[in-house]
Write an enzyme that holds these catalytic residues in place. Structure first.
Site, PDB file in Angstrom:
ATOM      1  N   CYS A   1       0.808  -1.220   0.000  1.00 23.59           N
ATOM      2  CA  CYS A   1       0.000   0.000   0.000  1.00 23.59           C
ATOM      3  C   CYS A   1       0.841   1.270   0.000  1.00 23.59           C
ATOM      4  O   CYS A   1       0.435   2.289  -0.561  1.00 23.59           O
ATOM      5  CB  CYS A   1      -0.977   0.009   1.171  1.00 23.59           C
TER       6      CYS A   1
ATOM      7  N   LYS B   1      -6.803  -9.123  10.450  1.00 18.36           N
ATOM      8  CA  LYS B   1      -6.680  -7.675  10.279  1.00 18.36           C
ATOM      9  C   LYS B   1      -8.023  -7.138   9.793  1.00 18.36           C
ATOM     10  O   LYS B   1      -8.505  -7.511   8.725  1.00 18.36           O
ATOM     11  CB  LYS B   1      -5.576  -7.335   9.281  1.00 18.36           C
TER      12      LYS B   1
ATOM     13  N   TYR C   1       2.879   2.327  19.430  1.00 12.41           N
ATOM     14  CA  TYR C   1       3.580   3.606  19.341  1.00 12.41           C
ATOM     15  C   TYR C   1       3.925   4.144  20.724  1.00 12.41           C
ATOM     16  O   TYR C   1       4.669   5.115  20.841  1.00 12.41           O
ATOM     17  CB  TYR C   1       2.713   4.608  18.559  1.00 12.41           C
TER      18      TYR C   1
ATOM     19  N   SER D   1      -2.478   3.189  15.298  1.00 13.86           N
ATOM     20  CA  SER D   1      -2.259   4.637  15.342  1.00 13.86           C
ATOM     21  C   SER D   1      -3.447   5.405  15.901  1.00 13.86           C
ATOM     22  O   SER D   1      -3.292   6.361  16.659  1.00 13.86           O
ATOM     23  CB  SER D   1      -1.924   5.148  13.939  1.00 13.86           C
TER      24      SER D   1
ATOM     25  N   GLU E   1      -9.372 -17.460   9.619  1.00 14.79           N
ATOM     26  CA  GLU E   1      -8.193 -16.812   9.040  1.00 14.79           C
ATOM     27  C   GLU E   1      -6.922 -17.242   9.768  1.00 14.79           C
ATOM     28  O   GLU E   1      -5.904 -17.555   9.145  1.00 14.79           O
ATOM     29  CB  GLU E   1      -8.347 -15.289   9.115  1.00 14.79           C
TER      30      GLU E   1
ATOM     31  N   LYS F   1      -5.156  -7.199  14.577  1.00  9.93           N
ATOM     32  CA  LYS F   1      -5.076  -5.752  14.361  1.00  9.93           C
ATOM     33  C   LYS F   1      -6.454  -5.225  13.982  1.00  9.93           C
ATOM     34  O   LYS F   1      -7.087  -5.792  13.078  1.00  9.93           O
ATOM     35  CB  LYS F   1      -4.068  -5.451  13.246  1.00  9.93           C
TER      36      LYS F   1
END
Length: 336
Positions: free
Chosen positions: A119, A209, A327, A288, A247, A262
């Site tokens: 991406c 995800k 983060y 984020s 998955e 995620k």
């Protein structure tokens, strides 16, 4: 009143830590790092306070900053100097991640995990080369016309992911982490790595995800927002829990070594389910948006940032995550 049972006895200061059920250590944390081939100086990421895009020349210093806090592992994301429809700079020998890897692994002791996706490298911002398919609605006389919709070409993307993973391993990656949610991606990458002589390189799969609203700041940080449409065709529906187990099971069968969920905070139930059903190490990505919203609330004076961040990470660990990509890694590690 029978007060034989008094749980408060074990909440007193000197015994509280002794009976604590969940611990958080710097070794549990992975710090994301952004390396940018388009800049000669650090560029602050406005929506993610405390984080920068770092030029290739400054990547070693950036990683050393992480190591000084006690965090031993970094996840490397790259912003290339140019993009095209196929994302070919993602596997270039002189690509941004490849160049950064050679420097980091030759000058530091960091354990380096690399994001294996397209991406950031495609000019359209999707996670692979595109194909067109017709809308599945039945066309009847006077009904809606068949309009073309665009989605990622799954199998063509697998070929690209194989090349990316091998190029990262050649440049020194300790672990690769495919994040595009392509069917068969783990098996394809495992086969490619083994054939190239990198049987020792593990795969951390973004096994579950979700197509989430919490990714916004990252897309600014990595310059990877889709230029049109969304990623609903390949990322998971937030409404689905059982599908996540399918998955993860498929990735386990294909040879994934670590399973990633995620985002983290809105999906603690998924982390707990994966932990319960699988013996693999479980990772969670404290994304984020989860980071940015705590900062925004703290700037308003609405909560204590350090306390809220620590509580958030503890909740992820308590749910069953062995590793947390966050983060907050450096700040929390320094406090620990």
């Amino acid at each position: 009143m029978d007060l034989t049972h008094r749980p408060r006895r074990l909440r007193q200061d000197r015994v509280r830590d002794l009976v604590s059920e969940t611990s958080l250590e710097p070794a549990d944390l992975i710090a994301p790092v952004f390396v940018d081939a388009t800049t000669d100086e650090r560029t602050p990421i406005e929506s993610m306070p405390g984080h920068d895009r770092v030029p290739i020349e400054g990547i070693v210093a950036r990683v050393e900053e992480v190591l000084e806090t006690g965090v031993e592992a970094v996840m490397l994301f790259g912003i290339p100097e140019s993009k095209d429809s196929e994302g070919t700079r993602a596997w270039a020998e002189d690509g941004v991640v490849q160049e950064a890897l050679r420097r980091i692994t030759s000058e530091t002791d960091a354990y380096v995990i690399t994001d294996v996706c397209l991406c950031e490298y495609t000019d359209h911002g999707h996670c692979g080369p595109l194909e067109e398919e017709l809308r599945s609605e039945e066309v009847v006389e006077g009904g809606p016309a068949c309009e073309p919709t665009t989605t990622v070409d799954n199998d063509a993307t697998l070929d690209a992911l194989e090349q990316i993973a091998v190029s990262h391993a050649r440049a020194g990656a300790d672990m690769v982490a495919p994040s595009g949610m392509m069917d068969g991606m783990v098996g394809a990458i495992r086969s490619a790595l083994d054939e190239a002589g990198f049987e020792h390189v593990p795969i951390m799969s973004y096994a579950a995800k979700y197509e989430s609203a919490f990714y916004g700041p990252f897309r600014d940080a990595a310059d990877g927002a889709p230029s049109f449409g969304n990623r609903r065709h390949y990322q998971m529906d937030p409404a689905n829990s059982r599908e996540a187990m399918r998955e993860v099971r498929l990735d386990a069968e294909q040879g994934a070594d670590v399973m990633m969920v995620k985002p983290a905070l809105a999906y603690l139930d998924i982390i707990a389910n994966v932990r319960r059903e699988f013996d693999h190490p479980v990772a969670a990505y404290n994304v984020s948006g989860e980071y940015a919203m705590l900062h925004a609330a703290a700037e308003k004076g609405w909560l204590d940032l350090d306390a809220a961040a620590t509580e958030s990470l503890l909740s992820i660990k308590r749910a069953g995550a062995d590793l947390i990509l966050t983060y907050f890694a450096e700040d929390i590690a320094e406090r620990l």
